[in-house]
Design a protein around this motif. Structure first.
Motif, short mmCIF file in Angstrom:
data_model
loop_
_atom_site.label_atom_id
_atom_site.label_comp_id
_atom_site.label_asym_id
_atom_site.label_seq_id
_atom_site.Cartn_x
_atom_site.Cartn_y
_atom_site.Cartn_z
N MET A 1 1.71 50.15 5.18
CA MET A 1 1.88 49.44 6.42
C MET A 1 0.57 48.72 6.77
O MET A 1 -0.50 49.30 6.73
N ASN A 2 0.67 47.43 7.13
CA ASN A 2 -0.52 46.63 7.43
C ASN A 2 -0.85 46.53 8.92
O ASN A 2 -1.92 46.06 9.27
N TYR A 3 0.08 46.93 9.78
CA TYR A 3 -0.10 46.75 11.22
C TYR A 3 0.18 48.05 11.96
O TYR A 3 0.82 48.95 11.43
N THR A 35 -6.98 49.47 10.06
CA THR A 35 -8.39 49.31 9.71
C THR A 35 -8.60 48.85 8.27
O THR A 35 -9.40 47.95 8.01
N GLY A 36 -7.89 49.44 7.33
CA GLY A 36 -8.06 49.08 5.93
C GLY A 36 -7.70 47.63 5.64
O GLY A 36 -8.42 46.92 4.93
N ARG A 37 -6.60 47.16 6.19
CA ARG A 37 -6.17 45.77 5.99
C ARG A 37 -7.12 44.82 6.70
O ARG A 37 -7.47 43.77 6.18
N ALA A 38 -7.55 45.19 7.91
CA ALA A 38 -8.51 44.35 8.65
C ALA A 38 -9.80 44.21 7.85
O ALA A 38 -10.35 43.11 7.71
N GLY A 39 -10.29 45.32 7.31
CA GLY A 39 -11.52 45.28 6.51
C GLY A 39 -11.38 44.43 5.27
O GLY A 39 -12.31 43.71 4.89
N GLN A 40 -10.24 44.52 4.64
CA GLN A 40 -9.99 43.71 3.44
C GLN A 40 -10.01 42.23 3.78
O GLN A 40 -10.64 41.43 3.09
N ASN A 109 -11.30 45.25 13.52
CA ASN A 109 -10.45 44.76 14.61
C ASN A 109 -10.04 43.32 14.35
O ASN A 109 -10.75 42.38 14.74
N VAL A 110 -8.89 43.17 13.68
CA VAL A 110 -8.33 41.85 13.38
C VAL A 110 -6.88 41.86 13.88
O VAL A 110 -6.14 42.81 13.64
N ILE A 111 -6.51 40.80 14.57
CA ILE A 111 -5.14 40.66 15.07
C ILE A 111 -4.52 39.43 14.43
O ILE A 111 -5.07 38.34 14.49
N GLU A 112 -3.37 39.64 13.83
CA GLU A 112 -2.61 38.54 13.24
C GLU A 112 -1.60 38.03 14.26
O GLU A 112 -0.97 38.82 14.97
N THR A 113 -1.44 36.73 14.32
CA THR A 113 -0.41 36.12 15.15
C THR A 113 -0.09 34.75 14.58
O THR A 113 -0.39 34.47 13.42
#
Length: 157
Positions: A1-3, A35-40, A109-113
């Motif tokens: 899960m990415n979110y 966190t893992g996906r944001a870091g990537q 801390n990355v937010i996709e939209t």
């Protein structure tokens, strides 16, 4: 899960303000990354060596003055009754509304939209204005929001 659920985001309150309401369809497109996906994403698109905009250094494209071609003030517009982003941003960034964008506060801390959602809800997002970067999937344009009320327009290099 990415979110993870927006309600679990440490700053979820910025998206629940009564004075800056967000529609349910727009809320559904605001997706905080785990966190893992944001870091990537951060390491791939922002910096391999710095984990926060305050610590960019030589070798990070946002640190390079040549990455930025113009700047302006976002805070005056944010404080006004006008709901739109500053004109220079809207005329400089020509992404379709469905373009996936990433609001990058720091490595964790990355937010996709979507660009259309960001344009409608930018005042909410800018409660997190500590050098946050807005980048888009498959685009080279970049936007940075500084805590002094200024923004920078540029390109990922």
């Amino acid at each position: 899960m990415n979110y993870f659920p927006l309600d679990e985001h440490k700053k979820a309150w910025v998206f629940k303000r009564h004075d800056l309401p967000i529609s349910e369809p727009d809320l559904a497109t605001i997706k905080p990354m785990v966190t893992g996906r944001a870091g990537q994403l951060w390491q791939t698109r922002i910096s391999k060596q710095s984990d926060h905009p305050d610590f960019f250094k030589k070798g990070d494209w946002p640190f390079n003055v040549n990455s930025w071609h113009s700047q302006g003030n976002w805070e005056t517009q944010w404080d006004s009754d006008n709901a739109e982003l500053p004109d220079e941003i809207l005329t400089s960034i020509d992404w379709p509304d469905h373009t996936t964008v990433y609001f990058c506060c720091d490595k964790r801390n990355v937010i996709e939209t979507q660009w259309g959602t960001f344009k409608r809800c930018w005042k909410n997002f800018l409660f997190m204005d500590d050098g946050s970067l807005l980048i888009a999937k498959k685009q080279l344009q970049a936007l940075q929001f500084l805590s002094n009320g200024d923004y920078r327009l540029g390109s990922i290099s």
